[in-house]
Design a protein around this motif. Structure first.
Motif, PDB file in Angstrom:
ATOM      1  N   GLY A 245       0.870  -1.314  -0.240  1.00  0.00           N
ATOM      2  CA  GLY A 245      -0.010  -0.096  -0.043  1.00  0.00           C
ATOM      3  C   GLY A 245       0.720   1.405  -0.091  1.00  0.00           C
ATOM      4  N   ALA A 246       2.207   1.337  -0.024  1.00  0.00           N
ATOM      5  CA  ALA A 246       2.870   2.490   0.144  1.00  0.00           C
ATOM      6  C   ALA A 246       3.473   2.651  -1.380  1.00  0.00           C
ATOM      7  CB  ALA A 246       4.274   2.215   1.034  1.00  0.00           C
ATOM      8  N   PRO A 247       3.704   4.079  -1.524  1.00  0.00           N
ATOM      9  CA  PRO A 247       4.162   4.494  -2.914  1.00  0.00           C
ATOM     10  C   PRO A 247       5.494   3.854  -2.949  1.00  0.00           C
ATOM     11  CG  PRO A 247       4.354   6.295  -1.382  1.00  0.00           C
ATOM     12  CD  PRO A 247       3.565   5.004  -0.495  1.00  0.00           C
ATOM     13  N   ARG A 248       5.710   3.080  -4.077  1.00  0.00           N
ATOM     14  CA  ARG A 248       6.923   2.528  -4.740  1.00  0.00           C
ATOM     15  C   ARG A 248       7.213   3.142  -5.945  1.00  0.00           C
ATOM     16  NH1 ARG A 248       7.751   2.831  -0.020  1.00  0.00           N
ATOM     17  NH2 ARG A 248       8.030   1.017   1.420  1.00  0.00           N
ATOM     18  N   SER A 249       8.498   3.455  -6.471  1.00  0.00           N
ATOM     19  CA  SER A 249       8.691   4.101  -7.842  1.00  0.00           C
ATOM     20  C   SER A 249       9.649   2.993  -8.499  1.00  0.00           C
ATOM     21  CB  SER A 249       9.364   5.368  -7.638  1.00  0.00           C
ATOM     22  OG  SER A 249       8.577   6.265  -7.110  1.00  0.00           O
ATOM     23  N   LEU A 250       9.355   3.035  -9.913  1.00  0.00           N
ATOM     24  CA  LEU A 250      10.402   2.460 -10.772  1.00  0.00           C
ATOM     25  C   LEU A 250      10.551   3.623 -12.029  1.00  0.00           C
ATOM     26  CD1 LEU A 250       8.528   1.588 -13.575  1.00  0.00           C
ATOM     27  CD2 LEU A 250       7.855  -0.170 -11.875  1.00  0.00           C
ATOM     28  N   LEU A 251      11.668   3.213 -12.598  1.00  0.00           N
ATOM     29  CA  LEU A 251      12.059   4.039 -13.847  1.00  0.00           C
ATOM     30  C   LEU A 251      11.623   3.392 -15.158  1.00  0.00           C
ATOM     31  CD1 LEU A 251      15.441   5.880 -12.979  1.00  0.00           C
ATOM     32  CD2 LEU A 251      13.085   6.634 -12.612  1.00  0.00           C
ATOM     33  N   THR A 252      11.206   3.999 -16.140  1.00  0.00           N
ATOM     34  CA  THR A 252      10.990   3.442 -17.363  1.00  0.00           C
ATOM     35  C   THR A 252      11.372   4.389 -18.257  1.00  0.00           C
ATOM     36  OG1 THR A 252       9.217   2.363 -18.930  1.00  0.00           O
ATOM     37  CG2 THR A 252       8.539   4.086 -17.724  1.00  0.00           C
ATOM     38  N   SER A 253      11.610   4.045 -19.627  1.00  0.00           N
ATOM     39  CA  SER A 253      12.204   4.911 -20.651  1.00  0.00           C
ATOM     40  C   SER A 253      11.326   5.179 -21.996  1.00  0.00           C
ATOM     41  CB  SER A 253      13.458   4.250 -21.175  1.00  0.00           C
ATOM     42  OG  SER A 253      13.209   2.940 -21.763  1.00  0.00           O
ATOM     43  N   ALA A 254      11.477   6.258 -22.468  1.00  0.00           N
ATOM     44  CA  ALA A 254      10.829   6.690 -23.648  1.00  0.00           C
ATOM     45  C   ALA A 254      11.872   7.072 -24.624  1.00  0.00           C
ATOM     46  CB  ALA A 254       9.806   7.669 -23.347  1.00  0.00           C
ATOM     47  N   ASP A 255      11.560   6.878 -26.032  1.00  0.00           N
ATOM     48  CA  ASP A 255      12.402   7.417 -26.988  1.00  0.00           C
ATOM     49  C   ASP A 255      12.075   8.759 -27.559  1.00  0.00           C
ATOM     50  OD1 ASP A 255      13.945   7.474 -29.256  1.00  0.00           O
ATOM     51  OD2 ASP A 255      13.587   5.600 -29.993  1.00  0.00           O
ATOM     52  N   LEU A 256      12.744   9.720 -27.577  1.00  0.00           N
ATOM     53  CA  LEU A 256      12.216  10.908 -28.182  1.00  0.00           C
ATOM     54  C   LEU A 256      11.927  11.233 -29.509  1.00  0.00           C
ATOM     55  CD1 LEU A 256      14.635  13.444 -26.196  1.00  0.00           C
ATOM     56  CD2 LEU A 256      12.247  12.681 -25.714  1.00  0.00           C
ATOM     57  N   ARG A 257      12.446   9.907 -30.406  1.00  0.00           N
ATOM     58  CA  ARG A 257      12.156   9.882 -31.730  1.00  0.00           C
ATOM     59  C   ARG A 257      10.807   9.589 -31.913  1.00  0.00           C
ATOM     60  NH1 ARG A 257      16.598   7.253 -30.516  1.00  0.00           N
ATOM     61  NH2 ARG A 257      18.723   7.581 -31.258  1.00  0.00           N
ATOM     62  N   ARG A 258       9.995   8.681 -31.113  1.00  0.00           N
ATOM     63  CA  ARG A 258       8.736   8.476 -31.227  1.00  0.00           C
ATOM     64  C   ARG A 258       7.972   9.633 -30.810  1.00  0.00           C
ATOM     65  NH1 ARG A 258       7.947   2.367 -28.990  1.00  0.00           N
ATOM     66  NH2 ARG A 258       9.541   1.395 -30.381  1.00  0.00           N
ATOM     67  N   LYS A 259       8.468  10.552 -29.976  1.00  0.00           N
ATOM     68  CA  LYS A 259       7.831  11.669 -29.509  1.00  0.00           C
ATOM     69  C   LYS A 259       7.537  12.653 -30.357  1.00  0.00           C
ATOM     70  CE  LYS A 259       5.698  14.738 -26.678  1.00  0.00           C
ATOM     71  NZ  LYS A 259       4.151  14.854 -26.419  1.00  0.00           N
ATOM     72  N   TYR A 260       8.813  12.877 -31.193  1.00  0.00           N
ATOM     73  CA  TYR A 260       8.923  13.887 -32.167  1.00  0.00           C
ATOM     74  C   TYR A 260       9.228  13.404 -33.588  1.00  0.00           C
ATOM     75  CZ  TYR A 260       9.492  16.187 -27.667  1.00  0.00           C
ATOM     76  OH  TYR A 260       9.048  16.771 -26.391  1.00  0.00           O
ATOM     77  N   PRO A 261       8.533  12.501 -34.359  1.00  0.00           N
ATOM     78  CA  PRO A 261       9.109  11.796 -35.308  1.00  0.00           C
ATOM     79  C   PRO A 261       9.361  12.966 -36.654  1.00  0.00           C
ATOM     80  CG  PRO A 261       6.605  11.953 -35.217  1.00  0.00           C
ATOM     81  CD  PRO A 261       7.132  12.514 -33.891  1.00  0.00           C
ATOM     82  N   GLY A 262      10.756  12.443 -36.962  1.00  0.00           N
ATOM     83  CA  GLY A 262      11.400  13.136 -38.112  1.00  0.00           C
ATOM     84  C   GLY A 262      12.278  14.011 -37.782  1.00  0.00           C
ATOM     85  N   LEU A 263      12.077  14.454 -36.416  1.00  0.00           N
ATOM     86  CA  LEU A 263      13.087  15.332 -36.039  1.00  0.00           C
ATOM     87  C   LEU A 263      14.397  15.218 -36.104  1.00  0.00           C
ATOM     88  CD1 LEU A 263      12.855  18.406 -34.814  1.00  0.00           C
ATOM     89  CD2 LEU A 263      13.068  17.420 -32.425  1.00  0.00           C
ATOM     90  N   TYR A 264      15.081  14.087 -35.838  1.00  0.00           N
ATOM     91  CA  TYR A 264      16.243  13.398 -35.805  1.00  0.00           C
ATOM     92  C   TYR A 264      16.475  12.187 -36.918  1.00  0.00           C
ATOM     93  CZ  TYR A 264      17.506  16.124 -31.742  1.00  0.00           C
ATOM     94  OH  TYR A 264      17.782  17.130 -30.739  1.00  0.00           O
ATOM     95  N   ASP A 265      15.671  12.312 -38.118  1.00  0.00           N
ATOM     96  CA  ASP A 265      15.956  11.182 -38.967  1.00  0.00           C
ATOM     97  C   ASP A 265      17.397  11.127 -39.645  1.00  0.00           C
ATOM     98  OD1 ASP A 265      13.503  10.537 -38.867  1.00  0.00           O
ATOM     99  OD2 ASP A 265      12.758  11.356 -40.749  1.00  0.00           O
ATOM    100  N   ASP A 266      18.231  12.308 -39.472  1.00  0.00           N
ATOM    101  CA  ASP A 266      19.505  12.489 -39.852  1.00  0.00           C
ATOM    102  C   ASP A 266      20.358  12.175 -38.809  1.00  0.00           C
ATOM    103  OD1 ASP A 266      19.060  14.814 -38.345  1.00  0.00           O
ATOM    104  OD2 ASP A 266      20.555  15.954 -39.651  1.00  0.00           O
ATOM    105  N   ALA A 267      20.267  11.852 -37.477  1.00  0.00           N
ATOM    106  CA  ALA A 267      20.953  11.663 -36.339  1.00  0.00           C
ATOM    107  C   ALA A 267      20.516  10.340 -35.514  1.00  0.00           C
ATOM    108  CB  ALA A 267      21.062  12.753 -35.459  1.00  0.00           C
ATOM    109  N   LEU A 268      20.344   9.161 -36.270  1.00  0.00           N
ATOM    110  CA  LEU A 268      19.699   7.869 -35.574  1.00  0.00           C
ATOM    111  C   LEU A 268      20.871   7.301 -34.481  1.00  0.00           C
ATOM    112  CD1 LEU A 268      18.106   6.265 -38.532  1.00  0.00           C
ATOM    113  CD2 LEU A 268      16.956   7.533 -36.711  1.00  0.00           C
ATOM    114  N   LEU A 269      22.207   7.642 -34.952  1.00  0.00           N
ATOM    115  CA  LEU A 269      23.133   6.935 -33.911  1.00  0.00           C
ATOM    116  C   LEU A 269      23.309   8.304 -32.741  1.00  0.00           C
ATOM    117  CD1 LEU A 269      25.465   5.329 -36.644  1.00  0.00           C
ATOM    118  CD2 LEU A 269      23.892   4.401 -35.101  1.00  0.00           C
ATOM    119  N   ALA A 270      22.391   8.383 -31.821  1.00  0.00           N
ATOM    120  CA  ALA A 270      22.717   9.342 -30.804  1.00  0.00           C
ATOM    121  C   ALA A 270      21.763   8.795 -29.622  1.00  0.00           C
ATOM    122  CB  ALA A 270      22.074  10.624 -31.329  1.00  0.00           C
TER     123      ALA A 270
END
Length: 438
Positions: A258-283
């Motif tokens: 019943g206590a608050p317990r946290s975990l971290l999860t990840s997100a890819d900014l390429r999916r949030k901002y499609p096309g913004l880094y098409d020339d920099a996929l290795l980053a």
């Protein structure tokens, strides 16, 4: 006698996300490995040449991380040092890798290593990168490039991939999307990470790197999707919920109920901002965010999946990643001394409290079509029997699990150090995640 000074090596600025992911080496080994199991024998000479040509094609791949006058840079290494990018290993059992390939030294370069393991049942190729150079999506992109050049050389020995000029690796493009007022608001509203628990460890210190994995039958993925539809949740939401419940179960700590317990999860900014880094996929374009959940005794998946969907939906709808970018940039503004001070403080807190929130990351679907066709040494086309991603090896108090899907088989994997962590505990934990899933 006139001394001729050699010109300094070419150098390129290393942005904040690169620097922080280099310095996370204090928490885990940032080496990442994408492992491909083939149905036959690869041409080792061609694969080696393909690797060398990929290294030659990108100014960052052919570099090492360095700090020059306390400025972080990517510094090109001499061509005779590119040989470190390819290793041929003969012999070995045909079982999946339970010990990850050796770490990649980000400070020596180059920033890729291709390990070819000769196996009687079919060759195994591990493409290794360092998180200081790129994120998981970048590692998969680099593996695609290696096999594309391999295929090109098999067709035409003179084939070469186009060379890249230095490209934008920083997150400036994301910042440019938001006015200053919105940036200030995002930073003010972001709650700081609070480490509330940790995965159970036997001891601190270092041990023997190991990989544990659990692969579910294809029909299980269908059941997970059906459960998600019933509860308005994505597959990722369902996995996070099962991960959380398994953590609570493996800890078996009454204070967690019943206590608050946290975990971290990840997100890819390429999916949030499609096309913004098409020339920099290795980053490095991935961010982590915190999910704080609570579950009572005997909680099951339907009891908490709604909490997960609420958090992920809110994050996706907002300025995902903006606060993280601003936080890193604010520290970087103080120079490398400020970065080192930040990590010193972080480690001191972990050691004092013993708390470090676990991490879960879903890398999605691995499509064999992204890498095939791959001709074998005899010219016949090889099949891909498996694609596995070996996550970063964590040591106390960090703990990371990744999920990936290949041909409808969902795999959960953890990399850890045996000794500080009990292999039996890690295996039992993955079994718990399996049991909580539909």
């Amino acid at each position: 006698m006139v001394m001729v000074m050699s010109p300094p090596p070419a150098r390129y600025p290393a942005p904040a996300f690169d620097v922080f992911n280099v310095y996370f080496e204090r928490v885990y080994d940032p080496s990442m490995h994408v492992v491909f199991t083939f149905s036959g024998e690869i041409d080792a000479g061609v694969l080696r040449e393909a690797t060398m040509r990929v290294v030659a094609s990108d100014p960052y791949i052919r570099s090492r991380y360095a700090e020059v006058d306390d400025r972080p840079v990517w510094e090109e290494v001499p061509e005779d040092e590119w040989e470190r990018a390819f290793i041929l290993t003969r012999g070995g059992a045909d079982e999946p890798l339970t010990t990850p390939p050796p770490p990649l030294d980000v400070r020596s370069g180059p920033q890729v290593r291709v390990n070819l393991y000769r196996r009687a049942a079919g060759d195994v190729v591990a493409v290794t990168c360092h998180h200081g150079f790129c994120d998981a999506a970048g590692a998969l992109t680099l593996a695609r490039e290696v096999f594309a050049v391999y295929r090109g050389i098999m067709d035409d020995p003179g084939f070469r991939t186009p060379s890249r000029a230095p490209y934008e690796r920083s997150t400036k493009r994301v910042l440019a999307l938001y006015p200053e007022e919105e940036q200030r608001q995002a930073l003010a509203e972001e709650e700081p990470f609070v480490d509330r628990w940790r995965f159970p460890v036997e001891q601190t210190g270092r041990g023997t790197p190991r990989v544990a994995r659990r692969t579910l039958a294809p029909e299980r993925l269908g059941r997970i999707k059906a459960f998600g539809r019933e509860h308005g949740a994505t597959v990722n939401d369902v996995l996070i919920a099962a991960y959380f419940l398994a953590l609570a179960k493996i800890r078996h700590d009454p204070s967690d109920r019943g206590a608050p317990r946290s975990l971290l999860t990840s997100a890819d900014l390429r999916r949030k901002y499609p096309g913004l880094y098409d020339d920099a996929l290795l980053a490095n374009l991935s961010i982590a965010y915190e999910a704080t959940l609570s579950a009572g005794e005997g909680a099951r998946l339907p009891d908490i999946v709604g909490q997960v969907t609420s958090i992920t939906a809110r994050r996706k709808a907002g300025s995902l990643g903006l606060a993280t970018i601003l936080f890193y940039e604010e520290i970087m503004a103080g120079g490398m001394p400020a970065v080192r001070t930040f990590f010193d403080g972080m480690i001191d807190r972990y050691e004092a409290s013993g708390h470090k929130n676990p991490v879960f990351s879903n890398l999605g679907i691995f499509d064999p079509g992204d890498y095939l066709p791959v001709p074998g040494k005899d010219g016949s086309m090889l099949d891909l029997r498996e694609i596995q991603y070996l996550p970063c090896v964590c040591w106390p108090y960090g703990f990371l699990v990744i999920a990936s899907t290949f041909r409808d088989r969902l795999t959960l994997a953890a990399a850890y150090e045996e000794g500080p962590y009990s292999t039996a505990t890690v295996e039992r934990f993955l079994e718990y995640v399996d049991e909580y899933l539909p």
